[in-house]
Each structure stands twice: as C-alpha cells, then as structure tokens.
Design a protein around this motif. Sequence first.
Motif, short mmCIF file in Angstrom:
data_model
loop_
_atom_site.label_atom_id
_atom_site.label_comp_id
_atom_site.label_asym_id
_atom_site.label_seq_id
_atom_site.Cartn_x
_atom_site.Cartn_y
_atom_site.Cartn_z
N UNK A 1 3.02 -67.97 0.07
CA UNK A 1 3.11 -66.95 -0.97
C UNK A 1 3.63 -65.69 -0.31
N UNK A 2 4.68 -65.10 -0.86
CA UNK A 2 5.22 -63.89 -0.25
C UNK A 2 5.70 -62.92 -1.31
N UNK A 3 5.52 -61.63 -1.00
CA UNK A 3 5.88 -60.56 -1.93
C UNK A 3 7.08 -59.81 -1.39
N UNK A 4 7.69 -58.94 -2.25
CA UNK A 4 8.93 -58.28 -1.83
C UNK A 4 8.81 -57.46 -0.54
N UNK A 5 7.62 -56.94 -0.23
CA UNK A 5 7.51 -56.15 0.99
C UNK A 5 7.24 -57.01 2.23
N UNK A 6 7.25 -58.33 2.04
CA UNK A 6 7.06 -59.22 3.18
C UNK A 6 5.62 -59.67 3.36
N UNK A 7 4.69 -58.98 2.72
CA UNK A 7 3.28 -59.40 2.84
C UNK A 7 3.12 -60.77 2.20
N UNK A 8 2.31 -61.60 2.80
CA UNK A 8 2.17 -62.92 2.23
C UNK A 8 0.96 -63.65 2.75
#
Lengths: 136, 383
Positions: free
Chosen positions: B243-250
């Motif tokens: 799972x990853x979000x646009x800011x790279x956190x995942x």
Amino acid sequence: MHRITDLIDRHGVDIDPHLDRQATVPVATGLQRQGDIIVIPAPVVEVGETASKPVPQCGVPVVRGEAGGNTHLLLADGDVRWDAAPADLTLGVLTVDEGATAYLAHPEHGYAGIGPGTYVIRRQREQADEIRMVQD
Amino acid sequence: MPRVDTLTPEQAALIPVVRDDWLSYGLRCAPADREEALAGVAAAYREAKLDPPSIVVWLDSPYAGAIGSWMLTQLPQAQVGDQVWAQVGDQVRAQVWAQVGAQVGDQVGAQVGAQVRDQVRDQVGDQVRDQVRDQVWAQVWAQVGAQVRAQVGDQVGDQVRAQVRAQVGRAAWGQHDYWLSFYDYFRRATKLPACDRLDGLIRIAQTAGWWWPFRGAVVLTERPTQLHRDPQQRLHHETGPALQYPDGWGIWAWHGVRVPQALIEGAWSTQDILREPNAEVRRCAIEKFGWDRFVVDAGLGQVGDTVFDPGNPGHTLQLFDVPEQIYDEPVRVLLCDNATPERDGTRRRFGLTVPADMADPIAAAAWTFNLPADAYRQLIHAY
C-alpha cells in the motif's frame, strides 16, 4: 489417450507456453495430484454416494482462481458428474461413468486425465500459524 | 415510515451492488476528488450543527495527515514536543509543516471528530435500529457491512491505523469507513430518512482518504497510489509496498502481516531472519527467503531419509525439524519439488509446514492431504 494440444482445442483451456503441448495425457483411475489438489479413488477413502450433477460443456471450477491464482477446471468427455461438497479439505465428489473421461485443467499444471470411477477431490493444507490451505 | 420487516426481491438484489460499490471505494487508488470531498465535508459539518471549516489542509497520506492534524492542535501554543518530533523524520516534518503552516492561521479550534462522525453515526444507528427488523439488520450487516469490513476495514484500515499508531487521534477513515456501507444500503434500498444524515460522510468516503475534522479547519488526505493483495484479500506484495500513498509513505506486507521495508525490498540473510524478534515477521521472512535455502543456511536437522516423491519421478521429499524459537510454533517442514517445470525448465523446490510429530517425509506429504502414508505411496501421477 490424447495429446495436450488436442485437449486444448477441444476444451479451450490453454496452458503456459513453456509446457510441452505434444505430451500425451494418461488417463488413470488411481491417486493423482495436480498442484495443490488431489484426486482420491473411492476405495482409498470412503465415499457416501456417487455424484449426481452433470459437468457442463464449459466445465466446473473445482478451485476457483482468485487474483493471482489459477482455476482447477473439471472438464467432461462423456458422462461425468461432480457434486461440490466443501468441508475441511474436501472439495467434492466426482463420478466418471464407464466409457467417459474427466480432465482437470490448470494453466500451470496442464491436464490430468481421470478414468471411470468415483473419487473425492481434496485440497492441500499446511501447518501455518493456523492450518491454512495451500495456494498455487 | 413503516418498519422494514423483510426485504423485497428488488431490495435483496441491491445487496451485492452496494457491497461491491463500497469495496471499490475502499480499495480505490486514484487522486481524491477534492471538490466533491469538500462538498461532503460541508454537508457533514452541517449535519453536526457546525459551520463548514474555513481552513482546508490537503495532505498526501494518512501518515502526513496524522502528523499534520497533530500540528494543528499544537498551533495555539506554537510549541512542539521534542518527543514527537523525534519520531518524525526531518524531511516529513518539514514537508508536512510547509503544507500545514502555509495553510493555517492560529484560529484552529478543538477536534470535532466525535461530533462530525461518531455522534452522527450513533444517532443514525439508533434510528435505523428502531425502523428495521432484527433479521433484516443482521442480514444486511452480514452481507454488506461485515464483508466490506473484512476486506477494507480489517485488511487495509486497521493496517493503516496500526502503522500510524498514536498520532491517529480522532481520524475519520474516509474511504476505509466500511461501516458507512451498511447505512448506505438502507439509504439506497429502503429510503430510511435517518440515513440521509450520513450523506456528507458518504460523499467523503467515495472521494478521499483519511480526514481529521476540527472546529474551523479540516485536514483531508489523498487516496493510495497502489494497493496489492493476495488471493485471500490480505495486503501483500513480494517486491514493493503493498500500500503506498503519493508522498511515498506506505505499508510493506507479506500475506497481511506488516513487515519491515527491508525484508521486502532488501535481501535479508538467514542471520537477519534469526535476529528478528517478532515471530510472525520471522515466519514471513523465511517464506520469502525460501525454505529450501533456509534449512541449509540455518543448519536445521533432517528427519528421516531423503525419499522419492510418489508420482513425481526423479524428485525427492525431505523433512526438517524447525526449532520452536525459530518459528512461532513447533513445526517440521517438508521440502518438495513442483511437479511441473518453471519457464526456465527448472523445478521450484518449496517448503510446506507440517505438525511437529510427523516422523518421515511420506507421512508428512500424506498429512497435507489428510491421507494415510500408505495411501500416499500409491500416488501414480503428479502434475
């Protein structure tokens, strides 16, 4: 006995391109395994009644492939019956009439031919954190 | 409004439709529809008898949202505890601060999550409860709510919450607010008027990720850019973030177990695996490493002889003992070769865990199909 390529033509289930399509598919009435499922003939395990539901032309998924997994599809050449009866490892009961042949088709494992008789089909388990089914 | 005692066929037919809609909202990877989400925020605040927030902060992940929303609560004092800063990387801190600080003055009020979300939920819940027969309630919960919860709430939402941990505060889960599916069903199928009060929350869930409501301000976040699951719908990806979000956190996950990024993207050695204190993570690491290599590297003891694999000519079975301090329970592991070749012509050797009292490889292989060893010896073909 048929070659895999003939079975693909007849039943429409293709297999992975690296597998040998010219190989013949033996038809057996004994214990056979296809990936994570096993076909057990009636004398080996107790089977209550023979199966009653005819397998249609398009086949019946014995294990349905979800995202990433492939389906083990049961196909009929002649009078083949399948009663799904999921319980623990058991998937259902298969009956192949005299003169008929059943096939299990799976893209990664090819075709397995099953001769006349009554069988239980089971899936494989593992002793993981809790006992879990094997996925292939 | 008459009580809903049974579902008509038309109403019953809507069950899978609403369930699938909510699965798709919950699993969607796409930029937020910011305009629609804000319209939902305005409606949700109105329902909670609050003025719509004048300050709107958009952030790129639940992690950034958790930090950003916490920053908002600290703004009046303009002081930030070192302890929390220490947990947040410099880069994230600067990035989130730039976005929060630039968008926010000092007039942010208290968090109103309960008022906007929980309170409305409880009130709607009570009213639907009064107007729907127990049996219908149970049926819709089992077939809509529970299923969306299993796939979206448990498998994704809980994982995000666990990873963000204490900073979550009074977050609303947006697209992962699985419970809304239950009331959305009654809204669409039975037109129970109470459910219309959830309109704002539903619109946010359809269009955005996690969000944090404050008096006068709201922090909203983006949806993921990628989400990968295994066939059992658990978060899982073998080479990158599940799972990853646009800011790279995942989140890096192995069949639903959150694991360190390095386990997935790096190359953990047997020593790394044996040093890992968490048994569940260790188990995932062994599976990824491959049992065939692990038994050799870790020097596990073989049980019984190496024997031919019935039905799989030319290939063998081996059984190894796995000490309890390595795995999370006493097991043995059966090594076997796939009966069909891989693309490169080789056979994949893999391990299956079996109970620790298995005495030899044939008994172990037979156990995996719940057969006696003698029966398994009769196997004639394996594919």
